[in-house]
Scaffold this active site. Structure first.
Site, PDB file in Angstrom:
ATOM      1  N   SER A 117      46.686  44.688  35.800  1.00  0.00           N
ATOM      2  CA  SER A 117      47.109  43.800  36.872  1.00  0.00           C
ATOM      3  C   SER A 117      47.969  44.564  37.882  1.00  0.00           C
ATOM      4  O   SER A 117      47.524  45.540  38.470  1.00  0.00           O
ATOM      5  CB  SER A 117      47.847  42.589  36.277  1.00  0.00           C
ATOM      6  OG  SER A 117      47.962  41.548  37.215  1.00  0.00           O
ATOM      7  N   GLU A 214      38.632  44.055  39.530  1.00  0.00           N
ATOM      8  CA  GLU A 214      38.799  42.716  38.943  1.00  0.00           C
ATOM      9  C   GLU A 214      39.971  42.043  39.641  1.00  0.00           C
ATOM     10  O   GLU A 214      40.716  42.690  40.378  1.00  0.00           O
ATOM     11  CB  GLU A 214      39.065  42.815  37.439  1.00  0.00           C
ATOM     12  CG  GLU A 214      40.339  43.558  37.058  1.00  0.00           C
ATOM     13  CD  GLU A 214      41.596  42.712  37.085  1.00  0.00           C
ATOM     14  OE1 GLU A 214      41.511  41.495  36.808  1.00  0.00           O
ATOM     15  OE2 GLU A 214      42.690  43.246  37.374  1.00  0.00           O
ATOM     16  N   HIS A 279      41.472  40.225  33.484  1.00  0.00           N
ATOM     17  CA  HIS A 279      42.318  39.156  32.959  1.00  0.00           C
ATOM     18  C   HIS A 279      41.499  38.193  32.106  1.00  0.00           C
ATOM     19  O   HIS A 279      40.275  38.155  32.198  1.00  0.00           O
ATOM     20  CB  HIS A 279      42.964  38.376  34.106  1.00  0.00           C
ATOM     21  CG  HIS A 279      43.999  39.143  34.864  1.00  0.00           C
ATOM     22  ND1 HIS A 279      43.677  40.121  35.775  1.00  0.00           N
ATOM     23  CD2 HIS A 279      45.361  39.064  34.849  1.00  0.00           C
ATOM     24  CE1 HIS A 279      44.794  40.617  36.297  1.00  0.00           C
ATOM     25  NE2 HIS A 279      45.826  39.992  35.749  1.00  0.00           N
TER      26      HIS A 279
END
Length: 307
Positions: A117, A214, A279
């Site tokens: 992330s 992503e 995620h």
């Protein structure tokens, strides 16, 4: 910079550093993380500021920029630890990049840097400035990891065993653009890659590389903007392939797939949709900065790690 060997693996009884380079972690989540490490027979070394919050921003930053950077540098230069585990994403890693002393970091013994992330900003920094591969993985202080046994198993496997000769694949993966290519794995969270565009002064960031992308909780128009920003900046110049991971709570997913095909397929390089990184539940832990081959075919689209 050519691909290098991933540091590690860790062994039972090893010391591992816990740092919070981005958002703050709650005491409950920290306790869960410490309990999990105890079951793995690892000794945690907490950063001095791991429980801090920013005096102005509150919990969206885990302490001041200087303190978060200091914890990270202390962890990386501590040769008694074999891994540096980032506890949370959220936001904040890009704010500490200018506080990191490359001359102090480079001589340290390479070790695993683990996170995903927002930690994408650090993965890029480690790849560019230190030439040390890292692990893109769900983090100990996040719901993604602690709520999903599969994610815990994947992280454990990647910490304790070598990742060479593994394959990243999923039953529903699709080849949007077919082809094969070898290159170094790079990338991570799309919004963070767009956010760090201004910190690179020249040259393509993905030349000779397979880019992983992503994101989480982003509407389609924002993903559109991030991709266009990267395209206009020249980020993908010289890239040899692109693999798209999870888009957890983004969407709608058919819109994102169509957008990826519209904007990325014209690059003419192998492009895969639907690999299990990012995620959410059932995601794998993926090394960055290591050699791999992207195989985008109708039968079994995948990424093979080459060593």
């Amino acid at each position: 910079m050519s691909a290098a060997t991933l540091p590690g693996p860790v062994r039972h009884g090893d010391r591992v550093a816990l740092v919070a380079p981005s958002s703050a972690i709650s005491e409950e989540r920290l306790a869960e993380a410490l309990d999990l490490l105890a079951t793995w027979d690892l000794e945690p070394v907490l950063g001095a500021h791991v429980r801090d919050t920013h005096p102005r921003a509150g919990t969206y930053l885990a302490g001041t920029d200087a303190d978060r950077a200091a914890d990270l540098m202390q962890a990386w230069t501590d040769d008694s630890v074999t891994a540096v585990l980032c506890l949370c994403g959220g936001y904040g890693a890009v704010r500490i990049l200018d506080h990191l002393d490359v001359q102090r970091l480079r001589p340290a013994r390479p070790k695993l840097l683990v996170g995903s992330s927002d930690i994408t900003g650090l993965h890029e920094f480690w790849e560019r400035e230190l030439g040390v591969p890292t692990l893109f993985a769900p983090m100990l202080g996040t719901h993604d990891l602690m709520s999903d046994p599969g994610n815990i198993t994947a992280l454990h496997r990647s910490l304790f065993t070598a990742v060479e000769n593994r394959t990243l694949q999923a039953p529903g993966a699709e080849a949007i653009v077919e082809g094969q290519a070898a290159g170094t794995l790079t990338g991570g969270n799309l919004s963070l890659l767009a956010m760090t565009t201004g910190s690179h002064t020249s040259g393509s960031r993905a030349a000779g590389k397979i880019v992983l992308l992503e994101d989480v909780e982003e509407k389609t128009y924002r993903i559109d903007g991030f991709l266009v920003s990267l395209l206009r900046s020249g980020y993908f110049d010289g890239a040899v392939g692109i693999a798209l991971g999870t888009w957890h709570e983004c969407g709608p997913l058919p819109e994102i797939r169509a957008l990826a095909e519209e904007l990325l397929a014209p690059l003419g390089i192998p492009l895969i949709w639907g690999l299990p990184f990012g995620h959410g539940p059932s995601v794998d832990t993926v090394p960055l900065g290591v050699p791999a081959r992207i195989i985008a075919d109708a039968g079994r689209p995948r990424i093979d790690l080459l060593r």
